[in-house]
Design an enzyme around this catalytic site. Structure first.
Site, PDB file in Angstrom:
ATOM      1  N   CYS A   1       7.459  -6.588  14.656  1.00 18.40           N
ATOM      2  CA  CYS A   1       7.075  -5.844  15.858  1.00 18.40           C
ATOM      3  C   CYS A   1       5.627  -6.218  16.214  1.00 18.40           C
ATOM      4  O   CYS A   1       4.768  -6.257  15.330  1.00 18.40           O
ATOM      5  CB  CYS A   1       7.169  -4.339  15.613  1.00 18.40           C
ATOM      6  SG  CYS A   1       8.799  -3.822  15.031  1.00 18.40           S
TER       7      CYS A   1
ATOM      8  N   CYS B   1       7.418  -7.926   6.350  1.00 20.90           N
ATOM      9  CA  CYS B   1       8.594  -7.427   7.082  1.00 20.90           C
ATOM     10  C   CYS B   1       9.102  -8.529   8.003  1.00 20.90           C
ATOM     11  O   CYS B   1       8.306  -9.249   8.608  1.00 20.90           O
ATOM     12  CB  CYS B   1       8.204  -6.192   7.907  1.00 20.90           C
ATOM     13  SG  CYS B   1       9.604  -5.446   8.780  1.00 20.90           S
TER      14      CYS B   1
ATOM     15  N   GLU C   1       0.807  -1.213   0.000  1.00 19.97           N
ATOM     16  CA  GLU C   1       0.000   0.000   0.000  1.00 19.97           C
ATOM     17  C   GLU C   1       0.841   1.264   0.000  1.00 19.97           C
ATOM     18  O   GLU C   1       1.963   1.290   0.512  1.00 19.97           O
ATOM     19  CB  GLU C   1      -0.901   0.019   1.232  1.00 19.97           C
ATOM     20  CG  GLU C   1      -1.951  -1.045   1.140  1.00 19.97           C
ATOM     21  CD  GLU C   1      -3.133  -0.747   2.034  1.00 19.97           C
ATOM     22  OE1 GLU C   1      -3.944  -1.656   2.231  1.00 19.97           O
ATOM     23  OE2 GLU C   1      -3.239   0.388   2.522  1.00 19.97           O
TER      24      GLU C   1
ATOM     25  N   CYS D   1      -1.605   4.926   9.859  1.00 19.58           N
ATOM     26  CA  CYS D   1      -0.332   4.253  10.062  1.00 19.58           C
ATOM     27  C   CYS D   1      -0.500   2.908  10.754  1.00 19.58           C
ATOM     28  O   CYS D   1      -1.189   2.799  11.754  1.00 19.58           O
ATOM     29  CB  CYS D   1       0.505   5.186  10.927  1.00 19.58           C
ATOM     30  SG  CYS D   1       2.117   4.598  11.176  1.00 19.58           S
TER      31      CYS D   1
HETATM   32  N1  SAH Z   1       9.950  -0.475   9.298  1.00 23.64           N
HETATM   33  C1  SAH Z   1      10.121   0.904   9.479  1.00 23.64           C
HETATM   34  C2  SAH Z   1       9.206   1.736   8.601  1.00 23.64           C
HETATM   35  C3  SAH Z   1       7.811   1.257   8.454  1.00 23.64           C
HETATM   36  S1  SAH Z   1       6.814   1.305   9.908  1.00 23.64           S
HETATM   37  C4  SAH Z   1       9.985   1.282  10.930  1.00 23.64           C
HETATM   38  O1  SAH Z   1       9.577   0.454  11.726  1.00 23.64           O
HETATM   39  O2  SAH Z   1      10.316   2.414  11.254  1.00 23.64           O
HETATM   40  C5  SAH Z   1       6.529   3.058  10.021  1.00 23.64           C
HETATM   41  C6  SAH Z   1       6.026   3.509  11.385  1.00 23.64           C
HETATM   42  O3  SAH Z   1       4.716   3.013  11.633  1.00 23.64           O
HETATM   43  C7  SAH Z   1       6.899   3.017  12.521  1.00 23.64           C
HETATM   44  O4  SAH Z   1       7.242   4.038  13.418  1.00 23.64           O
HETATM   45  C8  SAH Z   1       6.006   2.017  13.174  1.00 23.64           C
HETATM   46  O5  SAH Z   1       6.361   1.830  14.469  1.00 23.64           O
HETATM   47  C9  SAH Z   1       4.640   2.604  12.972  1.00 23.64           C
HETATM   48  N2  SAH Z   1       3.550   1.648  13.201  1.00 23.64           N
HETATM   49  C10 SAH Z   1       3.547   0.344  12.884  1.00 23.64           C
HETATM   50  N3  SAH Z   1       2.391  -0.239  13.289  1.00 23.64           N
HETATM   51  C11 SAH Z   1       1.659   0.737  13.850  1.00 23.64           C
HETATM   52  C12 SAH Z   1       0.361   0.771  14.455  1.00 23.64           C
HETATM   53  N4  SAH Z   1      -0.406  -0.323  14.541  1.00 23.64           N
HETATM   54  N5  SAH Z   1      -0.085   1.946  14.927  1.00 23.64           N
HETATM   55  C13 SAH Z   1       0.672   3.059  14.826  1.00 23.64           C
HETATM   56  N6  SAH Z   1       1.902   3.082  14.273  1.00 23.64           N
HETATM   57  C14 SAH Z   1       2.392   1.941  13.796  1.00 23.64           C
HETATM   58 FE1  SF4 Z   2       8.587  -3.980  10.227  1.00 26.34          FE
HETATM   59 FE2  SF4 Z   2       8.368  -3.255  12.787  1.00 26.34          FE
HETATM   60 FE3  SF4 Z   2       8.455  -1.372  10.846  1.00 26.34          FE
HETATM   61 FE4  SF4 Z   2       6.313  -2.974  11.129  1.00 26.34          FE
HETATM   62  S1  SF4 Z   2       7.048  -1.457  12.591  1.00 26.34           S
HETATM   63  S2  SF4 Z   2       7.313  -2.445   9.215  1.00 26.34           S
HETATM   64  S3  SF4 Z   2       7.258  -4.936  11.762  1.00 26.34           S
HETATM   65  S4  SF4 Z   2      10.071  -2.834  11.427  1.00 26.34           S
END
Ligand code: SAH
Ligand code: SF4
Length: 382
Positions: free
Chosen positions: A119, A115, A95, A351
């Site tokens: 997380c 990924c 997306e 997000c």
């Molecule tokens: N992998 C990278 C970039 C993609 S995620 C990273 O982790 O930084 C981009 C942002 O979205 C990150 O800060 C992540 O923690 C946040 N994010 C992921 N899942 C989320 C959720 N369920 N609610 C709010 N933010 C989220």
């Molecule tokens: Fe990958 Fe974590 Fe970023 Fe989600 S928040 S895209 S699992 S690194």
């Protein structure tokens, strides 16, 4: 023509494009013209590139294509946010989200299908890992969004000085995937974003967000130092090991040192620390105190992100009052803090929901067209 053997020139950086043209006996400056046609004017038909010689156009047509990603579906939120679901083949979908604001338009793009970091608060993490995107697939998201927005008079009004192509003024690599675990392909796309003959974005307006891939932070500093956001989410190793499993490999100390090294090259004089607000997990006063200690070690700004819940996570968003208090604690210690506004909730563009819709079997059939359902079923099997 579009044979599978064709080179997709959408993903070629200026040097690779020049090399190709020189190989054909052409002049390197043709690469600049070609790049402007493709990236600035969004043209995918070589025959329309009228300032290129006819025989050169024919040759391009015989050997190359300009191919953006296939759209599975597109949605618009009442707040102007737009989202595209793109087909990445073999049942994978990614997306891209466009978020218009008064003074800028931000495009959030993906770097991987799935990924590996996993997380527990991230719906992409729950999807597992499918594959890295190519440079063409990464830059293709920007290419497609600009073309689509250019045709949208509502969005065009946002463009600086009437130039609708500037509607996308900022790019953030905050979609699906960990950009620094797909380094080479992401680097190619970043270079196109900042290339004056392609998208010409300033390095300050392109942000890579990373969960903390320390060695690649150092490489990015040397290769293409754009703005850096680090997904911190926890002020100590014990908690961060759980929230961002990559921390077990690259713990906080190492990460903070890398941030300081990056600052020597960064286009901004701070690192953005993203901190997701999870009820009862990382939002206590004690966490705020520890975080202030961390912040004293790196020039930084905080972006507090209200968690976007999704069913499998079992986690909850911190109450608004708690987020406000947490922000206040940091600000009282002299930190600069913003709280991210949640946008596009009606279209699951907020997000962290990027993969959610693709995976959510219960609601998916009501909302997606046939083609998308096929992608989703394949993903479920995979
Ligand atoms: N992998 C990278 C970039 C993609 S995620 C990273 O982790 O930084 C981009 C942002 O979205 C990150 O800060 C992540 O923690 C946040 N994010 C992921 N899942 C989320 C959720 N369920 N609610 C709010 N933010 C989220
Ligand atoms: Fe990958 Fe974590 Fe970023 Fe989600 S928040 S895209 S699992 S690194």
């Amino acid at each position: 023509m579009s044979s599978t053997e064709s080179i997709n020139v959408l993903g070629l950086e200026s040097e690779a494009l020049s090399q190709l043209i020189v190989q054909w006996g052409g002049k390197p400056f043709r690469a600049r013209q070609l790049s402007q046609w493709i990236h600035q004017r969004g043209v995918d038909n070589f025959d329309q590139m009228t300032d290129l010689a006819k025989d050169f156009r024919l040759r391009l047509d015989a050997h190359c294509v300009v191919r953006g990603p296939d759209v599975i579906l597109e949605k618009r939120s009442v707040d102007g946010t737009r989202k595209w679901l793109f087909d990445m083949g073999k049942g994978n979908a990614i997306e891209t989200v466009f978020i218009p604001e008064d003074d800028r338009g931000t495009l959030c793009i993906s770097s991987q299908a799935g990924c590996t970091v996993a997380c527990p608060f991230c719906s992409t993490g729950y999807q597992g890992f499918s594959r890295n995107l190519t440079t063409a697939e990464i830059i293709g998201q920007l290419w497609h969004a600009r073309r689509a927005l250019r045709q949208d008079p509502g969005a065009a009004r946002l463009g600086a000085e009437g130039d609708s192509a500037r509607v996308v003024s900022n790019v953030v690599m905050m979609g699906m995937g960990e950009p620094l675990l797909n380094y080479d392909q992401v680097l190619g796309a970043l270079r196109l974003m900042v290339d004056d003959h392609a998208y010409g974005l300033s390095r300050r307006r392109v942000t890579v967000s990373t969960s903390g891939v320390v060695p690649m932070i150092d490489r990015l500093a040397r290769d293409c130092p754009v703005a850096l956001a680090v997904s911190l989410h926890a002020p100590n190793d014990a908690l961060r090991d759980r929230l961002v499993p990559l921390n077990r490999k690259h713990p906080l100390n190492e990460l903070l040192d890398a941030c300081n090294r990056y600052l020597e090259y960064a286009p901004r004089d701070f690192i953005t620390f993203e901190y997701i607000m999870l009820d009862g997990v990382n939002d206590s006063d004690e966490c705020a105190r520890e975080l202030i200690e961390v912040a004293r070690r790196v020039r930084c700004k905080f972006n507090l992100i209200p968690f976007n819940p999704f069913p499998q996570s079992g986690l909850k968003r911190s109450p608004t009052a708690r987020i406000r208090l947490f922000a206040q604690r940091l600000m009282d210690a002299g930190q600069i803090v913003t709280v991210r506004k949640t946008r596009g909730e009606d279209i699951d563009a907020a997000c962290g929901q990027l993969a959610g819709e693709v995976q959510d079997r219960t609601r998916i059939n009501e909302r997606l067209p046939d083609r998308a359902r096929i992608v989703i079923r394949k993903q479920e099997r995979g």
